[in-house]
Design an enzyme around this catalytic site. Structure first.
Site, PDB file in Angstrom:
ATOM      1  N   GLU A   1      -6.281  -4.860   9.893  1.00  0.00           N
ATOM      2  CA  GLU A   1      -5.223  -3.894  10.203  1.00  0.00           C
ATOM      3  C   GLU A   1      -5.527  -3.205  11.522  1.00  0.00           C
ATOM      4  OE1 GLU A   1      -2.920  -2.630   6.453  1.00  0.00           O
ATOM      5  OE2 GLU A   1      -4.591  -1.260   6.718  1.00  0.00           O
TER       6      GLU A   1
ATOM      7  N   GLY B   1       1.955   1.903  10.801  1.00  0.00           N
ATOM      8  CA  GLY B   1       2.959   2.967  10.732  1.00  0.00           C
ATOM      9  C   GLY B   1       3.641   3.255  12.056  1.00  0.00           C
TER      10      GLY B   1
ATOM     11  N   LYS C   1       0.126   4.246  -0.343  1.00  0.00           N
ATOM     12  CA  LYS C   1      -0.488   5.460   0.233  1.00  0.00           C
ATOM     13  C   LYS C   1      -0.184   6.672  -0.672  1.00  0.00           C
ATOM     14  CE  LYS C   1      -0.264   3.246   4.687  1.00  0.00           C
ATOM     15  NZ  LYS C   1      -0.278   3.361   6.139  1.00  0.00           N
TER      16      LYS C   1
ATOM     17  N   ASN D   1       0.878  -1.175   0.000  1.00  0.00           N
ATOM     18  CA  ASN D   1       0.000   0.000   0.000  1.00  0.00           C
ATOM     19  C   ASN D   1       0.911   1.219   0.000  1.00  0.00           C
ATOM     20  OD1 ASN D   1      -1.833   2.019   0.424  1.00  0.00           O
ATOM     21  ND2 ASN D   1      -2.378   1.411   2.514  1.00  0.00           N
TER      22      ASN D   1
ATOM     23  N   GLU E   1      -7.103   4.829   7.545  1.00  0.00           N
ATOM     24  CA  GLU E   1      -6.806   6.264   7.337  1.00  0.00           C
ATOM     25  C   GLU E   1      -7.989   6.966   6.682  1.00  0.00           C
ATOM     26  OE1 GLU E   1      -3.067   5.662   5.327  1.00  0.00           O
ATOM     27  OE2 GLU E   1      -2.211   4.961   7.219  1.00  0.00           O
TER      28      GLU E   1
ATOM     29  N   SER F   1       2.679  -2.448  10.308  1.00  0.00           N
ATOM     30  CA  SER F   1       4.111  -2.630  10.585  1.00  0.00           C
ATOM     31  C   SER F   1       4.630  -4.015  10.221  1.00  0.00           C
ATOM     32  CB  SER F   1       4.430  -2.278  12.040  1.00  0.00           C
ATOM     33  OG  SER F   1       4.118  -0.916  12.287  1.00  0.00           O
TER      34      SER F   1
ATOM     35  N   HIS G   1      -9.758   1.647   4.215  1.00  0.00           N
ATOM     36  CA  HIS G   1      -8.522   1.705   5.001  1.00  0.00           C
ATOM     37  C   HIS G   1      -8.770   2.595   6.227  1.00  0.00           C
ATOM     38  CE1 HIS G   1      -4.467   2.660   6.228  1.00  0.00           C
ATOM     39  NE2 HIS G   1      -4.088   1.582   5.571  1.00  0.00           N
TER      40      HIS G   1
HETATM   41  P1  PGA Z   1       2.413   0.050   7.600  1.00  0.00           P
HETATM   42  O1  PGA Z   1       0.995   0.373   6.894  1.00  0.00           O
HETATM   43  O2  PGA Z   1       2.885  -1.252   7.016  1.00  0.00           O
HETATM   44  O3  PGA Z   1       3.283   1.200   7.230  1.00  0.00           O
HETATM   45  O4  PGA Z   1       2.146  -0.071   9.074  1.00  0.00           O
HETATM   46  C1  PGA Z   1       0.078  -0.647   6.620  1.00  0.00           C
HETATM   47  C2  PGA Z   1      -1.172  -0.069   6.007  1.00  0.00           C
HETATM   48  O5  PGA Z   1      -1.597   1.023   6.425  1.00  0.00           O
HETATM   49  O6  PGA Z   1      -1.760  -0.657   5.097  1.00  0.00           O
END
Ligand code: PGA
Length: 258
Positions: A170, A176, A11, A9, A102, A216, A100
């Site tokens: 997730e 993150g 982003k 992803n 976010e 992560s 997602h």
């Molecule tokens: P990350 O993000 O691997 O940077 O924790 C995962 C995601 O948001 O899909």
């Protein structure tokens, strides 16, 4: 057998100018043709809208799939700034991330909009990768299962058949932050998700559904996550931005899949 899926992803990162070097780097680091191991591991990147066309061109020969990071549930109309599934289909996109955290957190995405988008994607033959997951507060209050079940049922109640729906678990607190869920914590929730799918959609749907872990995931922890019986792949943010890190993760997934 569920084929493992490693989904990057990206982003809001990357430009078209950076893509050729990324895919060339990935292919060099991998030292194997993904096309030859498709029965074991699939690879996908979710890219910003402006990158989709170029990414499709460059990823296609390697049998890497490209997904959008969002879509609208309606076909067309007065929705300034939105992109419909028909528009994605128009340029050859066959998968989309939906809900997602976010987007839920910053852009008002709700269980209802996530369900509507997932239903619309399935009806168009576009693979939805629909995200669920609890916040730290919810986990601390022992609400993980209740939250994940609510998010999941909103989706499952809206779709008649799960088709090739993919669920990404997730935990928001792991995204993150560098603090991945442990493989045992992730497995518990994945098993719970599969049980909810079983109850709602039957045994075959539950056995076929791929459930990805995200939060992560990195080259150091991916193998252990992927050896869990209900973890079918990863949704990877930060570690998908560099070809060498992501290549390591694909190779780890291949070893686990053997
Ligand atoms: P990350 O993000 O691997 O940077 O924790 C995962 C995601 O948001 O899909």
């Amino acid at each position: 057998m569920r084929v493992k899926l490693l989904a990057g992803n990206w982003k809001m990162n990357k430009t078209n100018a950076e893509l050729p070097a990324f895919f060339a780097g990935l292919s060099t680091e991998l030292r194997i043709e993904l096309a030859a191991v498709q029965d074991k591991v699939e690879v996908l990147f979710a890219a910003s809208y402006t990158l989709l066309q170029k990414a499709l061109e460059l990823a296609g020969p390697h049998k890497i799939r490209i997904a959008a990071q969002n879509c609208h549930w309606l076909e067309s109309g007065a929705y300034t700034g939105e992109i419909s599934l028909g528009m994605l289909q128009d340029i050859g996109v066959r998968a989309v991330l939906i809900g997602h955290s976010e987007r839920r957190q910053y852009y008002g995405e709700t269980d209802q909009s996530v369900a509507a988008k997932t239903k619309a994607a399935l009806s168009k033959g576009i693979t939805p990768i629909t995200c669920v997951g609890e916040t730290l507060e919810e986990r601390k209050a022992n609400k993980t299962e209740a939250v994940v079940q609510r998010q999941l049922l909103a989706v499952l109640n809206a779709v008649e058949q799960p088709g090739d729906l993919i669920i990404a678990y997730e935990p928001v607190w792991a995204i993150g932050t560098g603090h991945s869920a442990s493989s045992a914590e992730a497995q518990d929730v994945h098993a719970f998700i599969r049980q909810v799918v079983h109850q709602k959609m039957g045994k075959n749907a539950a056995a076929a559904m791929r459930i990805l872990y995200g939060g992560s995931a990195n080259p150091a922890n991916i193998a252990e996550l992927l050896t869990q019986p209900d973890i079918d792949g990863g949704l990877v943010g930060g570690a998908s931005l560099k070809p060498d890190d992501f290549a390591k993760m694909i190779r780890a997934a291949l070893e686990v899949a053997h």
